[in-house]
Design an enzyme around this catalytic site. Structure first.
Site, PDB file in Angstrom:
ATOM      1  N   PHE A 160      69.225 106.757  66.721  1.00 14.35           N
ATOM      2  CA  PHE A 160      70.324 106.742  65.750  1.00 14.35           C
ATOM      3  C   PHE A 160      70.061 107.610  64.533  1.00 14.35           C
ATOM      4  CE2 PHE A 160      67.535 103.517  63.870  1.00 14.35           C
ATOM      5  CZ  PHE A 160      67.617 103.808  62.516  1.00 14.35           C
ATOM      6  N   LYS A 188      74.838 103.573  68.303  1.00 15.02           N
ATOM      7  CA  LYS A 188      75.160 103.325  66.892  1.00 15.02           C
ATOM      8  C   LYS A 188      75.920 104.477  66.252  1.00 15.02           C
ATOM      9  CE  LYS A 188      71.337 100.143  65.851  1.00 15.02           C
ATOM     10  NZ  LYS A 188      70.784 100.001  67.196  1.00 15.02           N
ATOM     11  N   SER A 237      61.952 104.329  69.439  1.00 14.97           N
ATOM     12  CA  SER A 237      60.892 103.373  69.126  1.00 14.97           C
ATOM     13  C   SER A 237      59.823 103.351  70.213  1.00 14.97           C
ATOM     14  CB  SER A 237      61.483 101.966  68.990  1.00 14.97           C
ATOM     15  OG  SER A 237      61.901 101.482  70.261  1.00 14.97           O
ATOM     16  N   CYS A 292      61.296 109.705  61.553  1.00 13.26           N
ATOM     17  CA  CYS A 292      60.018 109.488  62.227  1.00 13.26           C
ATOM     18  C   CYS A 292      58.899 110.264  61.541  1.00 13.26           C
ATOM     19  CB  CYS A 292      60.107 109.877  63.695  1.00 13.26           C
ATOM     20  SG  CYS A 292      60.438 111.617  63.982  1.00 13.26           S
TER      21      CYS A 292
END
Length: 536
Positions: A160, A188, A237, A292
């Protein structure tokens, strides 16, 4: 080529799939609301693509592959040249969609689009990037050459936090190499992917070369399991990334999986104060910490206290607002659930003994009272055994740590482990897989940076640090596309990284040809010995 109705459908918009060059309404009975995180308004609804629709998308990609792979590379490049021109034309439209669905500021959303655009520009030189090798006369009258060929149908699963950039990391390189592609945007914020698909087809991408499906776990598993999909790119993730890596590689697929991180900055006593603090604030709180490569942890060599007051002062000066507001420095986090999780981790740090220098949990933005806002938050005296340190917070939270020496700071950075216990019970097999990895592979390795005026310290840091991307007085060392995004250890699973040479290698396979053209059709005798380059 069919005309899209994605951007002209009346509200509330139901996001279609893209199958074989046509935007097709899903027959699914289940839809997920796409929520504006600043207002809680429903922007659109995204379907849980049915199994039949998913199979149709893969079939369309498979059908388009033979013609597309045989399309001259120069023509494929020209599609990308036109595509990058159209992205520039619609930059504001794309950025507004990103801000509306994801929440980041308009300026940051434009950066999201632009960093993806740079990968498209790089793909425009694919003829050079995909060149093979040739050696004449490797033996008597024998030549050998290697060529890079596409794999077939490839797929991308997107997060997202970068709704435009990450899709552009994936399909432009893949399709310019001659592959066809199945893209699954984040449920999302799928809008940017849909808009980019419209532009790709306007640029001349043939029907079926790019297809889009939507959904959650079932769609991801279908991508992992389908025999006609040869390679999968993933960003997200560790939980999802290791699940995809384990499941897809078990089916014989190539996988590149960019996952979580806990990126550290090491600040030496000689670092430039103003430049360093500005860099830490921007890299720690930009995009509300939902990157990230965000700098979430700062290790101050010699102690943090001399740096604390100015860090707090500059963090307090940041404007928290809806991303569409011109004065916004950071917008909301993606969801109510994300906000609650970040609140919990902040409280956990405080209760574990960290000093809460700045608490952004109580912020209320006038006119956007229901938004998922968290103000800049700073925790000091953080230790490596705290939950807030072990977990990737993914929010506007900066953790301050201390070290007595550069060596100690490097050891802290290199020792940062991924918290394996984060896995839910349903991912028990992935947890076992990670535990079976070496201790080295369970440590995050996306990025790290040092702020210093000392070349000696900088060289020691770049040599001894184990992160895959190193910054020296550069807060977010994400390479431009002629290099590759080289996260490692627990931040990456696979052998070939995103974009650059590694990205081209990921989406292609080598074929080596050895040829011998004789002067005559006859041979003197049959030679039963092992062929060598020596003349008998």
């Amino acid at each position: 080529m069919a005309t899209s109705h994605f951007s002209t459908q009346p509200y509330p918009l139901r996001v279609p799939n893209l199958i074989g060059g046509k935007f097709v309404e899903s027959k699914s009975l289940t839809f997920i609301d796409v929520i504006n995180p600043a207002t809680q308004e429903v922007v659109s609804q995204v379907p849980l693509t049915t199994n039949e629709e998913f199979k149709a998308a893969v079939a369309a990609a498979k059908k388009a592959y033979p013609s597309w792979r045989n399309t001259p590379i120069t023509k494929r490049q020209r599609v990308m040249l036109k595509f990058q021109e159209l992205i520039r034309r619609d930059m504001d439209k794309l950025a507004l969609n990103v801000t509306t669905e994801q929440g980041k500021t308009l300026k940051d959303a434009q950066g999201d689009v632009f960093r993806g655009l740079e990968v498209v520009e790089h793909a425009c030189g694919m003829a050079t990037l995909q060149m093979g090798e040739y050696v004449s006369n490797v033996s008597h009258g024998i030549d050998t050459f290697s060529i890079r060929e596409p794999l077939g149908v490839c797929a991308g699963i997107c997060p997202f936090n970068f709704p435009a950039m990450i899709p552009l990391w994936m399909f432009p390189v893949a399709v310019t190499c001659g592959n066809t592609f199945i893209l699954k945007p984040s449920e999302k914020d799928p809008g940017a992917s849909m808009l980019l698909a419209e532009l790709a087809m306007e640029a001349g991408l043939p029907e079926g070369v790019l297809n889009i499906v939507h959904g959650a776990h079932d769609t991801v598993n279908a991508i992992c399991d389908h025999d006609d999909i040869k390679a999968i790119s993933f960003v997200g993730s560790n939980v999802a990334g290791m699940h995809i890596y384990a499941r897809a590689t078990a089916k014989g697929k190539r996988v590149q999986s960019n996952m979580g991180a806990k990126n550290h900055a090491v600040v030496m006593p000689d670092a430039s104060v103003d430049a360093t603090i500005n860099a830490l604030i921007a890299a720690g709180f930009g995009a509300a910490g939902q990157r990230c490569m965000a700098l979430s942890t700062v290790v101050f060599v010699g102690g943090s206290k001399p740096w604390e007051s100015i860090t707090v002062e500059r963090a307090k000066a940041l404007k928290v607002n809806a991303g569409t507001e011109p004065d916004a420095d950071l917008g909301p986090v993606i969801s109510i659930q994300a906000k609650e999780r970040i609140h919990r981790l902040i409280q956990s740090g405080f209760e574990s003994g960290a000093r809460l220098l700045l608490d952004g949990r109580s912020i209320v933005v006038p006119g956007y009272e229901s938004g998922n806002f968290i103000g800049p938050t700073i925790l000091a005296d953080v230790s490596s055994n705290m939950e807030c340190y072990k977990e990737e917070i993914f929010g506007p939270v900066l953790l301050l740590m201390e070290a007595d020496s550069l060596k100690e700071a490097i050891n802290i950075v290199n020792g940062n482990k991924y918290f394996v216990n984060n896995y839910p019970a349903s991912f028990a097999f992935v947890k076992l897989l990670l535990i079976s990895y070496s201790d080295f592979c369970n440590r995050y390795g996306n990025g790290a940076t040092i702020f210093t005026r000392s070349g000696v310290a900088a060289r020691k840091f770049q040599t001894e640090i184990e992160a895959g991307q190193v910054g020296i007085n550069v807060p977010i060392p994400v390479p431009l596309p002629f290099f590759s995004f080289t996260g490692n250890k627990a931040s990456f699973a696979g052998d070939l990284n995103f974009y650059g040479k590694a990205g081209v290698n990921f989406y292609t396979q080598i074929k080596t040809v050895t040829q011998n053209w004789k002067d005559s059709d006859s041979e003197d005798k049959i030679n039963m010995a092992m062929p060598t380059s020596q003349k008998s």
